[in-house]
Design a protein around this motif. Structure first.
Motif, PDB file in Angstrom:
ATOM      1  N   ALA A 173       6.958  -6.292  10.683  1.00  0.00           N
ATOM      2  CA  ALA A 173       5.899  -6.430  11.688  1.00  0.00           C
ATOM      3  C   ALA A 173       4.669  -5.638  11.269  1.00  0.00           C
ATOM      4  N   GLU A 174       4.199  -5.895  10.056  1.00  0.00           N
ATOM      5  CA  GLU A 174       3.033  -5.190   9.548  1.00  0.00           C
ATOM      6  C   GLU A 174       1.765  -5.773  10.171  1.00  0.00           C
ATOM      7  N   LYS A 175       0.842  -4.902  10.518  1.00  0.00           N
ATOM      8  CA  LYS A 175      -0.414  -5.339  11.126  1.00  0.00           C
ATOM      9  C   LYS A 175      -1.436  -5.781  10.074  1.00  0.00           C
ATOM     10  N   SER A 176      -1.022  -5.846   8.824  1.00  0.00           N
ATOM     11  CA  SER A 176      -1.938  -6.202   7.742  1.00  0.00           C
ATOM     12  C   SER A 176      -2.401  -7.645   7.877  1.00  0.00           C
ATOM     13  N   ARG A 177      -3.700  -7.856   7.706  1.00  0.00           N
ATOM     14  CA  ARG A 177      -4.271  -9.203   7.737  1.00  0.00           C
ATOM     15  C   ARG A 177      -4.899  -9.498   6.375  1.00  0.00           C
ATOM     16  N   THR A 178      -4.115  -9.351   5.346  1.00  0.00           N
ATOM     17  CA  THR A 178      -4.611  -9.575   4.003  1.00  0.00           C
ATOM     18  C   THR A 178      -4.137 -10.933   3.498  1.00  0.00           C
ATOM     19  N   ARG A 179      -4.605 -11.310   2.334  1.00  0.00           N
ATOM     20  CA  ARG A 179      -4.230 -12.605   1.769  1.00  0.00           C
ATOM     21  C   ARG A 179      -2.833 -12.590   1.181  1.00  0.00           C
ATOM     22  N   ARG A 180      -2.121 -11.464   1.247  1.00  0.00           N
ATOM     23  CA  ARG A 180      -0.807 -11.395   0.615  1.00  0.00           C
ATOM     24  C   ARG A 180       0.292 -10.870   1.546  1.00  0.00           C
ATOM     25  N   ALA A 184      -4.510  -2.819  -1.523  1.00  0.00           N
ATOM     26  CA  ALA A 184      -4.765  -4.104  -2.184  1.00  0.00           C
ATOM     27  C   ALA A 184      -6.019  -4.057  -3.044  1.00  0.00           C
ATOM     28  N   ASP A 185      -7.076  -3.403  -2.542  1.00  0.00           N
ATOM     29  CA  ASP A 185      -8.325  -3.331  -3.313  1.00  0.00           C
ATOM     30  C   ASP A 185      -8.132  -2.536  -4.593  1.00  0.00           C
ATOM     31  N   GLU A 186      -7.409  -1.435  -4.484  1.00  0.00           N
ATOM     32  CA  GLU A 186      -7.165  -0.609  -5.666  1.00  0.00           C
ATOM     33  C   GLU A 186      -6.306  -1.341  -6.691  1.00  0.00           C
ATOM     34  N   GLU A 187      -5.266  -2.024  -6.222  1.00  0.00           N
ATOM     35  CA  GLU A 187      -4.408  -2.779  -7.139  1.00  0.00           C
ATOM     36  C   GLU A 187      -5.191  -3.890  -7.827  1.00  0.00           C
TER      37      GLU A 187
END
Length: 428
Positions: free
Chosen positions: A206-213, A300-303
């Motif tokens: 249940a991660e609140k992340s709204r990223t493309r991955r 994600a940005d750093e990776e």
């Protein structure tokens, strides 16, 4: 002479004059008055059928995505897709398709709303075929390498990756249980029986992340190995990923081409992969203008910025203790870091695998559980594994959807899954 039942892709390999029947769905429709062209789609691909006379009148009843049975004779025509077409003698409309809704709006949100229909698209069909190859290759690699496939429960009572990302479920006895975040602990128990084990199953976070991955429900390939350390498990990971990529290159050239995926990055995916320490990664990122406090995980940005420096997957190893879960073993030579490694895919895709060496000593595990502010009683059976015949061991978890996303060259992880689940979407 009767017509032979054939798939669309078979027709493209047949001799002219062969009389065949194809069953499928109307992919494209063109009415030129005297002639009607239907491009028919099935699971193997597409083939053009051309109708005239009475057959053309019947073909006009077939709207886009209508299911049809076409009978006719094969002939060569360089203008047809694949260089062959069917001169139609008869067409039966099995299921009508009036006003198929996917016409002009191809926005991601709309296509997610009608995902039950969009899975028919050639693009999604290509992704699903690649996904099929990926899953098959994972099983092939493990079984050829002496692993046993095992299964773990989906209902759990304690967090593996952190309590904030658990999905609570009311159980039949009134108690609260949770959907599993990972099968890791159960695989660790099973190495004491089978030594080398793996599972492929869904996990839920249940991660609140709204990223493309990020997905809330994702497919997880996990493995645990007795008598193994960090270097051992990294070798397994690079062998596994390179094997999967090789199988996709062998089996899915047509699908990769349809998706516009360059195969050059995939062709470079051969062991050994690059290896950089967490400290080295921070130095590279600092040179790119990123300021990451030592001890923080890479985002994600750093990776994405880090993998720009590499033309194939790269391991980032020895993360600081606070950046990783409690079960990771600390490096005896440098206790502030763990014997852990994330495998990052190139081309900006980032983490696809997290793994490392597990703590095998009872006292060390108990001390770390306490240091992380966790309750020993929540992990009673997991701790028990260290009381009775403990051994050094290591393992990893691979996000299959992320792997498919990278291999297929997709922009967003929702495009790698037939029916994705995110923090904002559980329909259809």
């Amino acid at each position: 002479m009767g017509a032979k039942l054939a798939k669309a892709a078979e027709v493209l390999r047949m001799e002219d004059g062969a009389r065949i029947t194809v069953r499928g769905w109307v992919y494209r429709f063109r009415d030129l008055g005297e002639k009607v062209f239907l491009i028919v789609r099935d699971s193997s691909g597409i083939v053009q059928a051309v109708f005239s006379g009475e057959a053309a009148a019947k073909a006009r009843e077939a709207d886009v995505e209508a299911s049809v049975i076409v009978t006719g004779v094969v002939r060569s025509d360089s203008r047809a897709p694949g260089g062959k077409e069917i001169v139609g003698e008869a067409v039966e409309v099995v299921g009508a398709s009036k006003n198929f809704p996917i016409t002009k709006d191809f926005s991601r949100e709309f296509l997610l709303d009608v995902r039950h229909l969009w899975v028919r698209s050639r693009r999604m069909q290509a992704v699903l075929k690649i996904r099929h190859t990926v899953f098959g290759a994972l099983h092939e690699y493990f079984r050829r390498s002496g692993y046993y496939e095992v299964q773990a429960p989906m209902f759990i009572t304690a967090a593996v990756e952190g309590g904030a990302t658990l999905f609570p479920v009311k159980y039949v006895d009134g108690s609260t249980v949770y959907l599993t975040q990972s099968s890791q602990f159960y695989l660790e128990a099973l190495i004491y029986s089978l030594e080398k084990v793996y599972t492929i199953a869904p996990s839920f976070r249940a991660e609140k992340s709204r990223t493309r991955r990020h997905l809330t429900e994702f497919w997880h390939c996990e493995a645990e190995v007795a008598w193994a350390g960090l270097e051992d498990i990294m070798r397994v990971e690079e062998e596994l990923v390179s094997y999967v990529v090789e199988r996709v290159l062998d089996s899915n050239q047509d699908e990769l081409k349809l998706l516009g995926r360059s195969t050059e990055p995939l062709e470079r995916c051969k062991p050994p992969f690059y290896r950089v320490s967490y400290d080295e990664a921070l130095e590279i990122l600092e040179g790119k203008g990123f300021k990451v406090a030592w001890g923080e995980d890479l985002g994600a940005d750093e990776e994405r910025a880090l993998v720009e420096e590499f033309d194939k997957p790269v391991f980032v190893h020895r993360y600081p203790e606070k950046a990783k879960a409690f079960y990771h073993k600390n490096d005896p030579a440098r206790p502030e870091v763990t014997l852990s490694a994330d495998l990052l895919a190139p081309e900006g895709y980032g983490e696809i695998i997290g793994g490392g060496e597990r703590i095998e000593r009872l006292e060390e595990l108990l001390e770390k559980i306490k240091r992380f502010g966790l309750r020993e009683e929540d992990y009673e059976w997991y701790v028990d594994l260290r009381r009775y015949g403990t051994v050094p061991h290591a393992g990893f978890g691979l996000g299959i959807d992320r792997l498919v996303m990278w291999v297929a060259g997709l922009d967003h992880i929702v495009d790698a899954v037939a029916f994705p689940r995110t923090i904002r979407r559980v329909y259809p």
